[in-house]
Design a protein around this motif. Structure first.
Motif, mmCIF file in Angstrom:
data_model
loop_
_atom_site.group_PDB
_atom_site.id
_atom_site.type_symbol
_atom_site.label_atom_id
_atom_site.label_comp_id
_atom_site.label_asym_id
_atom_site.label_seq_id
_atom_site.Cartn_x
_atom_site.Cartn_y
_atom_site.Cartn_z
ATOM 1 N N LEU A 55 5.056 5.217 2.864
ATOM 2 C CA LEU A 55 5.516 6.439 3.040
ATOM 3 C C LEU A 55 5.415 6.606 4.727
ATOM 4 O O LEU A 55 6.252 7.200 5.197
ATOM 5 C CB LEU A 55 4.524 7.508 2.404
ATOM 6 C CG LEU A 55 4.814 7.430 0.969
ATOM 7 C CD1 LEU A 55 3.852 8.636 0.410
ATOM 8 C CD2 LEU A 55 6.247 8.010 0.436
ATOM 9 N N LYS A 56 4.288 6.015 5.019
ATOM 10 C CA LYS A 56 4.257 6.330 6.658
ATOM 11 C C LYS A 56 5.290 5.506 7.323
ATOM 12 O O LYS A 56 5.913 5.983 8.349
ATOM 13 C CB LYS A 56 2.776 5.549 7.207
ATOM 14 C CG LYS A 56 2.710 5.265 8.540
ATOM 15 C CD LYS A 56 1.235 4.379 8.694
ATOM 16 C CE LYS A 56 1.179 4.452 10.183
ATOM 17 N NZ LYS A 56 0.023 3.309 10.492
ATOM 18 N N THR A 95 0.751 -1.390 0.020
ATOM 19 C CA THR A 95 -0.072 0.122 -0.078
ATOM 20 C C THR A 95 0.904 1.188 0.058
ATOM 21 O O THR A 95 1.591 1.295 1.014
ATOM 22 C CB THR A 95 -1.017 -0.085 1.502
ATOM 23 O OG1 THR A 95 -1.583 -1.327 1.099
ATOM 24 C CG2 THR A 95 -1.776 1.009 1.041
ATOM 25 N N PRO A 96 0.731 2.246 -0.967
ATOM 26 C CA PRO A 96 1.682 3.174 -1.092
ATOM 27 C C PRO A 96 1.900 4.030 0.121
ATOM 28 O O PRO A 96 2.775 4.508 0.614
ATOM 29 C CB PRO A 96 1.242 4.002 -2.170
ATOM 30 C CG PRO A 96 0.476 3.135 -3.131
ATOM 31 C CD PRO A 96 -0.020 2.203 -2.392
ATOM 32 N N GLU A 97 0.640 4.222 0.985
ATOM 33 C CA GLU A 97 0.474 5.401 1.691
ATOM 34 C C GLU A 97 1.072 4.386 3.086
ATOM 35 O O GLU A 97 1.814 5.264 3.847
ATOM 36 C CB GLU A 97 -0.873 5.342 2.134
ATOM 37 C CG GLU A 97 -1.650 6.263 1.347
ATOM 38 C CD GLU A 97 -2.334 5.460 0.112
ATOM 39 O OE1 GLU A 97 -2.720 5.801 -0.962
ATOM 40 O OE2 GLU A 97 -2.237 4.298 0.014
ATOM 41 N N GLU A 98 1.121 3.388 3.147
ATOM 42 C CA GLU A 98 1.838 2.450 4.248
ATOM 43 C C GLU A 98 3.338 2.540 4.151
ATOM 44 O O GLU A 98 4.103 2.886 5.160
ATOM 45 C CB GLU A 98 1.448 0.948 4.447
ATOM 46 C CG GLU A 98 1.911 0.389 5.588
ATOM 47 C CD GLU A 98 1.435 0.566 6.836
ATOM 48 O OE1 GLU A 98 2.057 0.306 7.758
ATOM 49 O OE2 GLU A 98 0.383 1.613 6.917
ATOM 50 N N ARG A 118 8.622 7.306 6.804
ATOM 51 C CA ARG A 118 8.465 8.608 7.782
ATOM 52 C C ARG A 118 9.034 8.131 9.335
ATOM 53 O O ARG A 118 9.616 8.971 9.882
ATOM 54 C CB ARG A 118 7.184 9.268 7.486
ATOM 55 C CG ARG A 118 7.377 10.510 8.515
ATOM 56 C CD ARG A 118 5.828 11.410 8.014
ATOM 57 N NE ARG A 118 5.577 11.623 6.755
ATOM 58 C CZ ARG A 118 4.743 11.051 5.753
ATOM 59 N NH1 ARG A 118 4.014 10.150 6.180
ATOM 60 N NH2 ARG A 118 4.647 11.417 4.459
ATOM 61 N N LEU A 134 8.804 12.137 -0.598
ATOM 62 C CA LEU A 134 8.586 11.878 0.987
ATOM 63 C C LEU A 134 8.687 13.194 1.655
ATOM 64 O O LEU A 134 10.005 13.692 1.854
ATOM 65 C CB LEU A 134 9.594 10.861 1.412
ATOM 66 C CG LEU A 134 9.411 10.519 3.155
ATOM 67 C CD1 LEU A 134 7.662 10.173 3.358
ATOM 68 C CD2 LEU A 134 10.422 9.424 3.339
ATOM 69 N N ASP A 135 7.654 13.871 1.724
ATOM 70 C CA ASP A 135 7.680 15.241 2.556
ATOM 71 C C ASP A 135 8.823 16.143 1.685
ATOM 72 O O ASP A 135 9.568 16.937 2.284
ATOM 73 C CB ASP A 135 8.382 15.086 3.973
ATOM 74 C CG ASP A 135 7.541 14.251 4.830
ATOM 75 O OD1 ASP A 135 6.112 14.144 4.443
ATOM 76 O OD2 ASP A 135 7.805 13.513 5.832
#
Length: 247
Positions: free
Chosen positions: A180-181, A175-178, A184, A206-207
């Motif tokens: 990045l999470k 999952t792309p959001e996972e 981070r 990323l940010d």
């Protein structure tokens, strides 16, 4: 000197081609490397260190020979071999890594994972994973009779293959959001993982900073290894039938 990363070999006696290629890889490349990281699903199945057979002992001996030669070997659990324990690691001369782990590589913090925990859209698998990795469940599994563990391993493998064929490709991918999470959370801009059998380098933002996710290839029709050295990071495949040349 180089650092090598591999994953998803799914070693088993029934695939002697993969075993031969891996043993040659150990002799020709890993023995010359500073470190070898094996990021999960090293074996097709693992029912516990007390259930090791002759094939698995032979792999441990091969690893130990390379470790005794000066190469540091690190092993991370995958979804197929999460019951690998301290006894195997002692025999093989390797260090068991937590998933996830952060290492220093060429002066950069790099996050290492097997990758299955990133597939959060696969709700059924994530639920099973939470149950299997629970300390109470692990205690119960390790204390089941070997015959019961073999039976359970066969059942889980059969169900996993059937369900993977039925699920949409985006569900069994990360999952792309996972991604990045997690990157981070660990303060990294490079993530290396396996599990999905989709070798690639994904450029990310990323940010507001450039980042990358490197997916290791599985060993099936060919082998894959990611090499880190003074020139950077490079992943390349090699044939299983022909002996892979030194990198």
């Amino acid at each position: 000197m180089s650092v090598l990363f591999i994953s998803d070999l799914h070693l088993e006696a029934e695939r002697p081609d993969i075993t031969r290629a891996f043993l040659h890889f150990l002799r020709s490349r890993a023995s010359q490397a500073e470190a070898l990281y094996i990021l999960g699903d090293f074996f097709e199945a693992w029912i516990g260190d007390d259930g090791m057979d002759g094939f698995q002992h032979s792999i441990a001996r091969a690893l130990r020979e390379v470790a005794d030669g000066g190469t540091r070997i690190y092993l991370m659990h995958g979804n197929r071999d999460f019951l690998i324990g301290k006894a195997f690691c002692r025999e093989a001369g390797c260090t068991l890594l937590r998933d996830p782990s952060v290492i220093a590589l060429n002066g950069e913090k790099v996050l290492l994972m097997h990758g299955d925990s990133l597939c959060t859209l696969d709700a059924g698998y994530m639920k099973l994973r939470r149950w299997l990795r629970n300390p109470v469940s692990l205690f119960i599994l390790r204390n089941l009779p070997l015959s019961k563990r073999r039976q359970l391993a066969r059942k889980l493998r059969k169900e996993s293959r059937a369900q993977t064929r039925m699920k949409a490709s985006e569900i069994v991918d990360v999952t792309p959001e996972e991604v990045l999470k997690v990157m981070r959370q660990h303060g990294v801009r490079t993530l290396i993982h396996g599990h999905t059998h989709r070798p690639a380098v994904h450029e990310l933002q990323l940010d507001g900073q450039r980042a990358r996710r490197i997916v290791l290839g599985d060993w099936d029709r060919q082998g894959w290894a990611l090499q880190a050295d003074a020139n950077g990071l490079e992943q390349a495949p090699f044939g299983l039938d022909a002996e892979p040349s030194d990198h």
